[in-house]
Design a protein around this motif. Structure first.
Motif, short mmCIF file in Angstrom:
data_model
loop_
_atom_site.label_atom_id
_atom_site.label_comp_id
_atom_site.label_asym_id
_atom_site.label_seq_id
_atom_site.Cartn_x
_atom_site.Cartn_y
_atom_site.Cartn_z
N MET A 1 0.84 -1.18 0.00
CA MET A 1 0.00 0.00 0.00
C MET A 1 0.89 1.24 0.00
SD MET A 1 -3.13 0.96 2.50
CE MET A 1 -4.07 -0.35 1.76
N LYS A 2 0.46 2.29 -0.72
CA LYS A 2 1.24 3.52 -0.83
C LYS A 2 0.77 4.56 0.17
CE LYS A 2 2.44 3.13 -5.67
NZ LYS A 2 2.41 3.77 -6.97
N CYS A 3 1.71 5.44 0.56
CA CYS A 3 1.40 6.56 1.45
C CYS A 3 0.45 7.50 0.71
CB CYS A 3 2.68 7.28 1.84
SG CYS A 3 2.41 8.77 2.82
N TRP A 4 -0.57 7.97 1.41
CA TRP A 4 -1.58 8.82 0.80
C TRP A 4 -0.98 10.18 0.41
CZ3 TRP A 4 -4.17 13.42 1.44
CH2 TRP A 4 -5.38 13.54 0.77
N VAL A 5 0.05 10.65 1.13
CA VAL A 5 0.62 11.97 0.90
C VAL A 5 1.72 11.94 -0.15
CG1 VAL A 5 1.82 13.91 1.98
CG2 VAL A 5 -0.01 12.75 3.21
N GLY B 1 -1.72 4.90 10.19
CA GLY B 1 -3.04 4.95 9.60
C GLY B 1 -3.86 6.09 10.14
N HIS B 2 -5.14 6.06 9.81
CA HIS B 2 -6.06 7.11 10.23
C HIS B 2 -7.40 6.45 10.55
CE1 HIS B 2 -8.29 10.89 10.26
NE2 HIS B 2 -9.20 10.29 9.51
N SER B 3 -7.96 6.84 11.68
CA SER B 3 -9.31 6.38 11.98
C SER B 3 -10.23 7.59 11.99
CB SER B 3 -9.37 5.65 13.32
OG SER B 3 -8.93 6.48 14.36
N ASP B 4 -11.35 7.45 11.33
CA ASP B 4 -12.30 8.55 11.17
C ASP B 4 -13.23 8.56 12.37
OD1 ASP B 4 -13.98 10.51 10.29
OD2 ASP B 4 -14.16 9.70 8.26
N GLY B 5 -13.09 9.56 13.22
CA GLY B 5 -13.85 9.65 14.46
C GLY B 5 -15.32 9.94 14.29
N ARG B 6 -15.77 10.17 13.07
CA ARG B 6 -17.20 10.42 12.86
C ARG B 6 -18.02 9.16 13.01
NH1 ARG B 6 -17.34 12.95 7.08
NH2 ARG B 6 -15.81 11.31 6.81
N TRP C 1 -6.17 5.35 3.53
CA TRP C 1 -5.55 6.41 4.31
C TRP C 1 -4.44 5.80 5.16
CZ3 TRP C 1 -10.39 9.50 6.27
CH2 TRP C 1 -10.95 10.18 5.19
N ALA C 2 -3.34 5.44 4.50
CA ALA C 2 -2.17 4.88 5.16
C ALA C 2 -0.98 5.79 4.86
CB ALA C 2 -1.91 3.47 4.64
N PHE C 3 0.00 5.78 5.75
CA PHE C 3 1.10 6.74 5.64
C PHE C 3 2.44 6.06 5.91
CE2 PHE C 3 -2.75 8.58 7.36
CZ PHE C 3 -3.08 9.46 6.35
N CYS C 4 3.50 6.67 5.38
CA CYS C 4 4.84 6.11 5.54
C CYS C 4 5.52 6.63 6.81
CB CYS C 4 5.70 6.46 4.33
SG CYS C 4 6.05 8.22 4.18
N SER C 5 5.08 7.76 7.33
CA SER C 5 5.75 8.36 8.49
C SER C 5 4.76 9.22 9.26
CB SER C 5 6.93 9.22 8.03
OG SER C 5 6.45 10.32 7.27
N ARG C 6 5.21 9.60 10.43
CA ARG C 6 4.39 10.49 11.26
C ARG C 6 4.23 11.86 10.59
NH1 ARG C 6 2.53 10.92 16.72
NH2 ARG C 6 1.29 12.81 16.60
N ARG C 7 5.28 12.27 9.89
CA ARG C 7 5.24 13.56 9.19
C ARG C 7 4.11 13.58 8.16
NH1 ARG C 7 8.32 15.42 4.46
NH2 ARG C 7 8.26 17.66 4.47
N CYS C 8 4.03 12.54 7.34
CA CYS C 8 2.97 12.49 6.33
C CYS C 8 1.59 12.36 6.99
CB CYS C 8 3.21 11.32 5.38
SG CYS C 8 4.52 11.63 4.18
N TYR D 1 -6.96 17.33 6.28
CA TYR D 1 -8.28 16.77 6.56
C TYR D 1 -9.09 17.73 7.43
CZ TYR D 1 -11.81 13.40 8.10
OH TYR D 1 -12.99 12.76 8.35
N GLY D 2 -8.42 18.32 8.44
CA GLY D 2 -9.09 19.30 9.29
C GLY D 2 -9.55 20.51 8.51
N ASN D 3 -8.70 20.99 7.60
CA ASN D 3 -9.08 22.14 6.76
C ASN D 3 -10.24 21.78 5.85
OD1 ASN D 3 -7.10 23.72 7.87
ND2 ASN D 3 -5.64 23.33 6.23
N TRP D 4 -10.21 20.56 5.30
CA TRP D 4 -11.28 20.12 4.41
C TRP D 4 -12.60 20.02 5.16
CZ3 TRP D 4 -13.76 15.19 4.59
CH2 TRP D 4 -14.66 14.99 3.56
N ARG D 5 -12.58 19.44 6.36
CA ARG D 5 -13.82 19.30 7.13
C ARG D 5 -14.34 20.65 7.57
NH1 ARG D 5 -14.26 15.23 11.63
NH2 ARG D 5 -16.38 15.95 11.41
N ASP D 6 -13.44 21.57 7.96
CA ASP D 6 -13.89 22.90 8.34
C ASP D 6 -14.45 23.65 7.14
OD1 ASP D 6 -13.12 22.43 10.91
OD2 ASP D 6 -11.25 23.55 10.79
#
Length: 145
Positions: A1-5, A14-19, A32-39, A47-52
């Motif tokens: 699987m590739k990093c989303w960023v 990874g990412h869990s959607d709290g909704r 929504w998987a990532f290679c590092s904490r930075r990504c 994601y926060g900007n998109w939801r807002d």
């Protein structure tokens, strides 16, 4: 699987959607998987900007100084719009007319910010009603040698 960023190989972040509740499969999107904490952090910020944005966008907090500078732009805008003609819709402005409006507003905003910073450059001294613009301007005259 590739990093989303960055599209490198994902390494368990990874990412869990709290909704959604814990038992709902939508809580854990597989892509929504990532290679590092930075990504992962970059994604969460986006994601926060998109939801807002869905809720109407983030509120821009401006200071009183910026609010005053914005209000001073109205006169500059009015002068340029008066030259162009108030009855002409903004959508009908030519490129030169639109750039004239932008130039007038940006120039006035920058000038207002500079005026404020120049006025508050040196703190007022007690007993002096009009503070000097540069308290060390005549310093060379005070040197005895």
């Amino acid at each position: 699987m590739k990093c989303w960023v960055c599209k490198r190989q994902a390494r368990g972040y990874g990412h869990s959607d709290g909704r959604y509740t814990a038992g709902d499969a939508r809580r854990y999107p597989m892509d929504w998987a990532f290679c590092s904490r930075r990504c992962q952090d970059i994604f969460h910020q986006m994601y926060g900007n998109w939801r807002d944005g869905r809720k109407g966008g983030r509120v821009m907090h401006i200071s009183e100084m910026e609010r005053t500078a914005r209000q001073s732009c109205l006169k500059a805008f009015g002068q340029v719009a008066g030259d162009i003609g108030f009855t002409k819709p903004l959508g009908d402005y030519s490129e030169a007319e639109a750039l004239a409006v932008i130039d007038a507003i940006v120039t006035r905003y920058s000038a207002a910010m500079v005026e404020h910073h120049e006025a508050s450059k040196y703190p007022p001294l007690r007993g002096i009603k009009n503070p000097v613009s540069d308290p060390l301007a005549d310093f060379d005259d005070d040197i005895p040698f």
